[in-house]
Design a protein around this motif. Structure first.
Motif, short mmCIF file in Angstrom:
data_model
loop_
_atom_site.label_atom_id
_atom_site.label_comp_id
_atom_site.label_asym_id
_atom_site.label_seq_id
_atom_site.Cartn_x
_atom_site.Cartn_y
_atom_site.Cartn_z
N PRO A 166 0.81 -1.23 0.00
CA PRO A 166 0.00 0.00 0.00
C PRO A 166 0.84 1.27 0.00
CG PRO A 166 -0.73 -1.55 1.70
CD PRO A 166 0.54 -2.10 1.13
N GLN A 167 1.95 1.27 0.75
CA GLN A 167 2.79 2.48 0.79
C GLN A 167 3.39 2.77 -0.59
OE1 GLN A 167 2.69 0.01 3.08
NE2 GLN A 167 4.07 0.44 4.78
N ILE A 168 3.82 1.70 -1.27
CA ILE A 168 4.46 1.92 -2.58
C ILE A 168 3.41 2.37 -3.59
CG2 ILE A 168 5.58 0.74 -4.52
CD1 ILE A 168 7.41 -0.61 -2.61
N GLU A 169 2.23 1.76 -3.52
CA GLU A 169 1.19 2.19 -4.47
C GLU A 169 0.82 3.65 -4.24
OE1 GLU A 169 -1.73 -1.02 -4.42
OE2 GLU A 169 -0.01 -2.27 -5.01
N ALA A 170 0.74 4.06 -2.98
CA ALA A 170 0.42 5.46 -2.69
C ALA A 170 1.53 6.38 -3.20
CB ALA A 170 0.23 5.65 -1.18
N ALA A 171 2.78 5.95 -3.02
CA ALA A 171 3.92 6.78 -3.45
C ALA A 171 3.92 6.93 -4.98
CB ALA A 171 5.23 6.16 -2.98
N ILE A 172 3.64 5.82 -5.68
CA ILE A 172 3.57 5.90 -7.15
C ILE A 172 2.38 6.77 -7.56
CG2 ILE A 172 3.14 4.54 -9.25
CD1 ILE A 172 4.82 2.29 -8.01
N GLY A 173 1.28 6.63 -6.83
CA GLY A 173 0.09 7.45 -7.11
C GLY A 173 0.41 8.94 -6.99
N ARG A 174 1.22 9.32 -6.01
CA ARG A 174 1.56 10.74 -5.85
C ARG A 174 2.36 11.24 -7.05
NH1 ARG A 174 2.03 9.06 -0.40
NH2 ARG A 174 4.28 8.72 -0.52
N VAL A 175 3.25 10.37 -7.59
CA VAL A 175 4.03 10.78 -8.78
C VAL A 175 3.07 10.95 -9.97
CG1 VAL A 175 5.90 10.15 -10.36
CG2 VAL A 175 6.10 9.61 -7.92
N LEU A 176 2.12 10.02 -10.10
CA LEU A 176 1.16 10.14 -11.21
C LEU A 176 0.39 11.45 -11.10
CD1 LEU A 176 -0.23 6.47 -11.36
CD2 LEU A 176 1.36 7.57 -12.96
N GLU A 177 0.08 11.86 -9.88
CA GLU A 177 -0.67 13.11 -9.67
C GLU A 177 0.17 14.33 -10.01
OE1 GLU A 177 -3.87 13.96 -8.98
OE2 GLU A 177 -4.09 11.82 -9.45
N HIS A 178 1.42 14.40 -9.46
CA HIS A 178 2.18 15.65 -9.71
C HIS A 178 2.79 15.67 -11.11
CE1 HIS A 178 6.22 13.97 -9.10
NE2 HIS A 178 6.02 13.70 -7.83
N GLY A 179 3.05 14.49 -11.69
CA GLY A 179 3.43 14.44 -13.11
C GLY A 179 4.87 14.82 -13.42
N ALA A 180 5.71 15.05 -12.41
CA ALA A 180 7.12 15.40 -12.68
C ALA A 180 7.90 14.09 -12.80
CB ALA A 180 7.67 16.28 -11.58
N PHE A 181 7.73 13.42 -13.95
CA PHE A 181 8.29 12.08 -14.10
C PHE A 181 9.82 12.08 -14.21
CE2 PHE A 181 3.99 11.72 -16.10
CZ PHE A 181 3.42 11.07 -15.01
N ILE A 182 10.37 13.21 -14.67
CA ILE A 182 11.83 13.33 -14.80
C ILE A 182 12.31 14.32 -13.75
CG2 ILE A 182 13.72 14.03 -16.34
CD1 ILE A 182 12.31 11.55 -17.38
N MET A 183 13.25 13.89 -12.91
CA MET A 183 13.85 14.73 -11.87
C MET A 183 12.80 15.42 -10.99
SD MET A 183 16.97 13.99 -12.27
CE MET A 183 17.75 15.04 -11.08
N GLY A 184 11.78 14.65 -10.62
CA GLY A 184 10.76 15.17 -9.72
C GLY A 184 11.28 15.27 -8.29
N PRO A 185 10.44 15.77 -7.36
CA PRO A 185 10.90 16.01 -5.98
C PRO A 185 11.39 14.75 -5.28
CG PRO A 185 8.51 16.33 -6.19
CD PRO A 185 9.05 16.19 -7.58
N GLU A 186 10.84 13.58 -5.63
CA GLU A 186 11.27 12.33 -4.99
C GLU A 186 12.75 12.03 -5.28
OE1 GLU A 186 8.44 12.72 -6.58
OE2 GLU A 186 6.81 11.99 -5.29
N VAL A 187 13.22 12.45 -6.46
CA VAL A 187 14.62 12.18 -6.81
C VAL A 187 15.54 12.94 -5.86
CG1 VAL A 187 16.39 12.40 -8.62
CG2 VAL A 187 14.07 11.71 -9.22
N ARG A 188 15.25 14.23 -5.66
CA ARG A 188 16.09 15.04 -4.75
C ARG A 188 16.00 14.50 -3.32
NH1 ARG A 188 18.41 17.41 -8.90
NH2 ARG A 188 17.00 18.69 -10.12
N GLU A 189 14.80 14.12 -2.92
CA GLU A 189 14.61 13.61 -1.55
C GLU A 189 15.42 12.32 -1.36
OE1 GLU A 189 13.39 14.60 1.20
OE2 GLU A 189 13.41 12.69 2.28
N LEU A 190 15.34 11.45 -2.36
CA LEU A 190 16.10 10.18 -2.27
C LEU A 190 17.60 10.46 -2.21
CD1 LEU A 190 16.09 7.03 -2.38
CD2 LEU A 190 16.49 7.28 -4.84
N GLU A 191 18.08 11.37 -3.06
CA GLU A 191 19.52 11.67 -3.06
C GLU A 191 19.97 12.17 -1.69
OE1 GLU A 191 20.39 12.58 -7.77
OE2 GLU A 191 19.92 14.29 -6.47
N ALA A 192 19.14 13.02 -1.08
CA ALA A 192 19.49 13.55 0.25
C ALA A 192 19.53 12.42 1.27
CB ALA A 192 18.49 14.62 0.66
#
Ligand SMILES: Cc1ncc(COP(=O)(O)O)c(C=O)c1O
Length: 376
Positions: free
Chosen positions: A20-46
């Motif tokens: 459920p957590q992963i599906e929700a996380a993917i769902g958030r990406v589908l909503e914001h639509g920043a598929f390339i270098m979106g906020p999750e990428v920066r958060e993961l790098e940090a």
């Protein structure tokens, strides 16, 4: 006890835990639509940089791209020698050859399966005699245990070499209380699904303390971009990690330490339960392993593998064909006297099922089958 075939790595068990957590996380990406270098990428790098205790993490599209980007950023090319083991996955040496440089194959040690500093010392004059310029060492942390960086450093210093830690299999492990990522001059890892920290596709990362090097890697990751991707100041690649994969990895990070502990418990149970005729893998002093593989040594390997297969127990041979024996790599130099340990390991290694969700009854079934196979 069931004799249904077991999985070698049970990714579905982790999926049940985190679904459920992963599906929700993917769902958030589908909503914001920043598929390339979106906020999750920066958060993961940090998060990854903080976890490894390194100033910068540069995420990228695979462990192979991570290696390639580092070599490109260091200007590795024709005439350069890069020392690496042959007992590794192809990517380690492939990137060197793709850039027109020469991998120089070095033997490994039998106790940790990692690059042998003595063999490395013998290989450096071979490269020089072949007219190559020794530039770097790629130390692979095979099966999840760091290479012997303390022994490699003086050799690197004496010959002006830098060390790239190919930590594709070892992210989460440590050496002398320093985490993988902080070992070597620069480190790379892979998020291939079967890795200890795996995503749902391809992914990788690079770790460095150096601000300028970070900037060059950012540029190479997007076609050698300058102020934007339409200003090209050097050659580069399409090397970005997808936002979707970063979102998956952020969820997996929440259970990563727990999974590493579970992998170590599985390794301890194997070590306690294996027949005495099988050499269990050792974690050497000052190191920890994330057990990307649990790899044993045995003489009648092929017969044991077949007997286990007949009982539904999958095993793998990493690596049956070391790189120096394969056609694309046969022309490159190797240490004088060949690679006897590598050749011997290729005949004797067998990797048993290993993942954090291997429960006690299932592991007992595996161990009983191993005892039967060895006694046969
Ligand atoms: C030692 C080693 N280096 C590099 C790689 C390449 O990683 P990727 O498959 O993410 O390109 C792997 C992956 O299997 C590996 O095991």
């Amino acid at each position: 006890m069931s004799s249904a075939p077991l999985p070698f790595i049970d990714l579905k068990a982790q999926r049940r835990r985190l679904g459920p957590q992963i599906e929700a996380a993917i769902g958030r990406v589908l909503e914001h639509g920043a598929f390339i270098m979106g906020p999750e990428v920066r958060e993961l790098e940090a998060q990854l940089a903080a976890y490894a205790g390194v100033k910068h993490c540069i995420s990228c599209a695979s462990g192979t791209d991570a290696l390639m980007m580092v070599l490109m950023a260091k200007g590795i090319g024709p005439g350069d020698a890069v020392f690496c083991p042959s007992f590794t996955f192809a990517a380690t040496a492939e990137v060197v050859a793709l850039l027109g440089a020469s991998p120089v194959f070095v033997d490994v040690r039998e106790d940790d399966f990692n690059i042998d500093p003595q063999s490395l010392a013998a290989a450096i004059p071979v490269a020089e005699a072949a007219g190559l310029t020794p530039r770097a060492i790629i130390a692979v942390d095979l099966f999840g245990q760091p290479a012997d960086y303390r022994a490699l450093q003086p050799l690197a210093d004496a010959h002006g070499l830098w060390i790239l830690a190919d930590a594709a299999q070892s992210f989460g492990a440590s050496y002398d209380n320093r985490r993988v990522g902080a070992l070597g001059d620069v480190a790379t890892t892979s998020f291939f699904p079967a890795k200890p920290l795996g995503c749902y596709g391809d992914g990788g990362a690079i770790f460095t303390h150096d601000d300028d090097f970070r900037d060059v890697l950012h540029s190479i990751r997007v076609h050698g971009q300058g102020r934007d991707k339409y200003e090209n100041v050097r050659l580069g690649i399409t090397g970005r990690l997808d936002t979707m994969q970063a979102a998956v990895l952020l969820q997996k990070m929440t259970i990563f330490d727990d999974e590493i502990a579970a992998r170590n418990a599985v390794a301890d149970r194997y070590a306690a339960g294996l027949p005495k005729s099988i050499a269990a893998p050792a974690v050497l002093a000052g190191r920890t392993s994330v057990w990307a593989q649990y790899t044993v040594l045995l003489d009648n390997r092929d017969a044991v593998q077949q007997a286990l297969q007949a009982e539904g127990i999958p095993t793998m041979i990493y690596y049956l064909r070391p790189l120096h024996t394969q056609p694309p790599y046969a022309r490159f130099p190797q240490v004088p006297g060949g690679l006897p340990v590598t050749d011997r390991l290729a005949q004797r290694v067998l990797s048993l099922p290993m993942h954090p969700y291997l429960d006690v009854p299932t592991q007992e079934r595996i161990l009983e089958a191993v005892h039967r196979a060895v006694a046969a």
